[in-house]
Design an enzyme around this catalytic site. Structure first.
Site, PDB file in Angstrom:
ATOM      1  CE  LYS A  90      20.697  56.224 -20.960  1.00 38.80           C
ATOM      2  NZ  LYS A  90      20.774  55.077 -20.184  1.00 38.80           N
ATOM      3  CE  LYS A 114      21.239  50.409 -29.813  1.00 34.80           C
ATOM      4  NZ  LYS A 114      20.245  49.530 -29.180  1.00 34.80           N
ATOM      5  CE  LYS A 126      22.923  46.511 -23.666  1.00 39.36           C
ATOM      6  NZ  LYS A 126      21.973  47.188 -24.621  1.00 39.36           N
ATOM      7  N   GLY A 165      17.624  49.799 -18.625  1.00 41.13           N
ATOM      8  CA  GLY A 165      17.298  48.399 -18.825  1.00 41.13           C
ATOM      9  C   GLY A 165      17.487  47.662 -20.217  1.00 41.13           C
ATOM     10  CG  ASP A 166      19.528  44.963 -22.897  1.00 37.74           C
ATOM     11  OD1 ASP A 166      19.640  45.789 -23.907  1.00 37.74           O
ATOM     12  OD2 ASP A 166      19.789  43.857 -23.259  1.00 37.74           O
ATOM     13  CB  THR A 209      12.740  49.827 -27.611  1.00 40.55           C
ATOM     14  OG1 THR A 209      13.520  50.201 -26.539  1.00 40.55           O
ATOM     15  CG2 THR A 209      13.552  49.037 -28.868  1.00 40.55           C
ATOM     16  CB  SER A 375      17.419  56.296 -22.283  1.00 42.23           C
ATOM     17  OG  SER A 375      16.739  55.071 -21.769  1.00 42.23           O
TER      18      SER A 375
HETATM   19  N1  GLU Z   1      19.111  48.618 -23.675  1.00 39.79           N
HETATM   20  C1  GLU Z   1      18.364  49.582 -24.663  1.00 39.79           C
HETATM   21  C2  GLU Z   1      19.333  49.433 -25.860  1.00 39.79           C
HETATM   22  O1  GLU Z   1      19.711  48.320 -26.324  1.00 39.79           O
HETATM   23  C3  GLU Z   1      18.311  50.806 -24.047  1.00 39.79           C
HETATM   24  C4  GLU Z   1      19.432  51.198 -23.378  1.00 39.79           C
HETATM   25  C5  GLU Z   1      19.157  52.761 -22.738  1.00 39.79           C
HETATM   26  O2  GLU Z   1      18.076  53.160 -22.429  1.00 39.79           O
HETATM   27  O3  GLU Z   1      20.160  53.413 -22.064  1.00 39.79           O
HETATM   28  O4  GLU Z   1      19.449  50.520 -26.522  1.00 39.79           O
END
Ligand code: GLU
Length: 443
Positions: A90, A114, A126, A165-166, A209, A375
């Protein structure tokens, strides 16, 4: 006994020229190795750390697409599937010109810890591309996303790997990616998170976030019997995370005086209001135009926000945006708390400065976990075919952030009473993943 220096050398040798990945691994193992030598010596023979630092799978692929002038463009796409010990991979997809394997491996590595801290059953991954969405038309974005998914679809799935997303990937991109996945697989499933609320998305995901970051900061202040009322806050970034962090900070009574993007920093001595933030959102990349309407503000081209006097600094832009000199400046100006909305925005030197000054330093893997946590809640809602109310998601988000704060206290409280949040987050995340890896054998 595991030796820190030897281990770092080992990782460096296996991953030459991957400075960001090495930085992220070093930041974790500095805390983990002494803890592990003392508490889990058997993990050395099991090579838990060596396995954590080796992605389970990495895919790299060509993404060819036609731009609006019918010119063929070629980008590189990636997915780093880092660790699936506690759940499906994830983590987000990042579209930015500087994306490379080192950056995605560092992000995937951070994501493992995390995600474990959220207490939800999600592993770490990622992905992304060196595609630059800036200045592209909607049609170009769509064609790129379709081409990207035409390869990625075979590597992901609701129970295998769930991207989101990121930087450079928001609801629009998730929409195009989802549409192409569904078309290829003939399957409407929770394979991506950050979807629109009308088609399987979760309420509060866009805000999560930034809101989560402030819930975490509120926990830090609550721990010392204070609150955010009247505190001055400097925020970097002007994207989703920065924006909702500012909104929640204001709602909690703080004064937010900066936002920024790669062109410079916007400073408002009166502090931003909800109305001002709404106006900034209409300016796109031209945040400097704000000064024409609000005389209390000034734009500092090419500068970062860390020169301004504040109680709390929230770096919400990108990796390594806050260096040792910036950290010293913040401390000189009386800053007491730094919480990372972005992933690894503070350099190793900056972290050393924060720890030496005994200010609260909340690393991204703890403080910005709210996004991936919601998420995870989106995945739950998808799998039971339901949609929860905003209030329910927000309450769960807050509880998750409070729980992460507790984990940091448990593993990060030092004899002096100082809370080393980085150590707490590293050990808290590690314990959960390492135990799962041990139970699942040598894989
Ligand atoms: N990109 C976000 C992070 O750095 C969210 C990742 C997600 O929702 O899977 O945690």
């Amino acid at each position: 006994m595991l030796n820190l220096k030897n281990f770092i050398n080992y990782v460096e040798k296996r991953n030459p020229n991957e400075s960001e990945f090495l930085q992220a691994v070093t930041e974790v193992v500095e805390d983990i190795i002494p803890f592990l030598n003392e508490n889990y010596p058997e993990y050395e023979t099991l090579k838990i750390l060596e396995r954590l630092a080796e992605p389970e799978r990495v895919v790299s692929f060509r993404v060819a697409w036609l731009d609006d002038s019918n010119t063929v463009q070629v980008n590189r796409g990636y997915r780093v599937q880092m660790n699936s010990a506690i759940g499906p991979y994830k983590g987000g997809l990042r579209f930015a010109p500087d994306v490379n394997l080192s950056i995605l491996k560092f992000l995937a590595f951070e994501q493992v810890f995390k995600n474990a801290l959220t207490s939800l059953p999600i592993g770490g991954g990622k992905g992304g591309s060196d595609f630059d969405p800036k200045g592209k038309s909607d049609n170009e974005i769509m064609r790129f996303c379709q081409s990207f998914m035409t390869e990625l679809y075979r590597h992901i799935g609701a129970e295998t790997d769930v991207p989101a997303g990121d930087i450079g990937v928001g609801t629009r991109e998730i929409g195009f990616l989802f549409g192409q996945y569904k078309r290829i697989q003939n399957n409407f499933t929770g394979v991506l998170t950050g979807k629109g609320v009308n088609w399987g998305g979760s309420y509060i995901r866009p805000e999560a976030t930034g809101y989560g970051l402030l819930y975490f900061v509120a926990c830090i202040y609550d721990y010392i019997d204070q609150n955010l009322e009247g505190k001055t806050v400097c925020i970097s970034g002007a994207g989703n995370v920065a924006f909702y962090a500012a909104e929640k900070a204001i709602a909690l009574g703080a004064k937010v005086i900066t936002l920024s993007n790669s062109s410079g920093t916007l400073y408002d001595e009166d502090g931003f209001t909800h109305e001002k933030l709404t106006y900034i959102a209409t300016l796109g990349r031209n945040i400097d135009k704000f000064t024409e309407k609000y005389k209390s503000s000034s734009f500092h081209a090419g500068e970062k926000p860390w020169q301004f006097k504040c109680d709390i600094a929230l770096p919400c832009a990108t990796q390594n945006e806050l260096n040792g000199d910036d950290a010293k400046k913040l401390i000189e100006n009386g800053c007491k708390c730094v919480a990372e909305g972005a992933n690894m925005p503070s350099t190793a030197e900056a972290i050393t400065v924060f720890h030496a000054a005994k200010v609260f330093f909340a690393p991204g893997k703890a403080a910005n976990a709210g996004g991936v946590a919601v998420s995870g809640l989106e995945m739950s809602q998808n799998s039971i075919g339901q949609q929860w109310t905003s209030a329910k998601v927000d309450t769960r988000l807050k509880a998750i952030m409070e729980n992460i704060h507790k984990t940091c206290l448990r593993y990060g409280k030092e004899e002096s009473g100082y809370i080393n949040y980085l150590k707490g987050a590293n050990i808290g995340g590690f314990v959960k993943v390492a135990e799962a890896m041990k139970s699942q054998g040598i894989v």
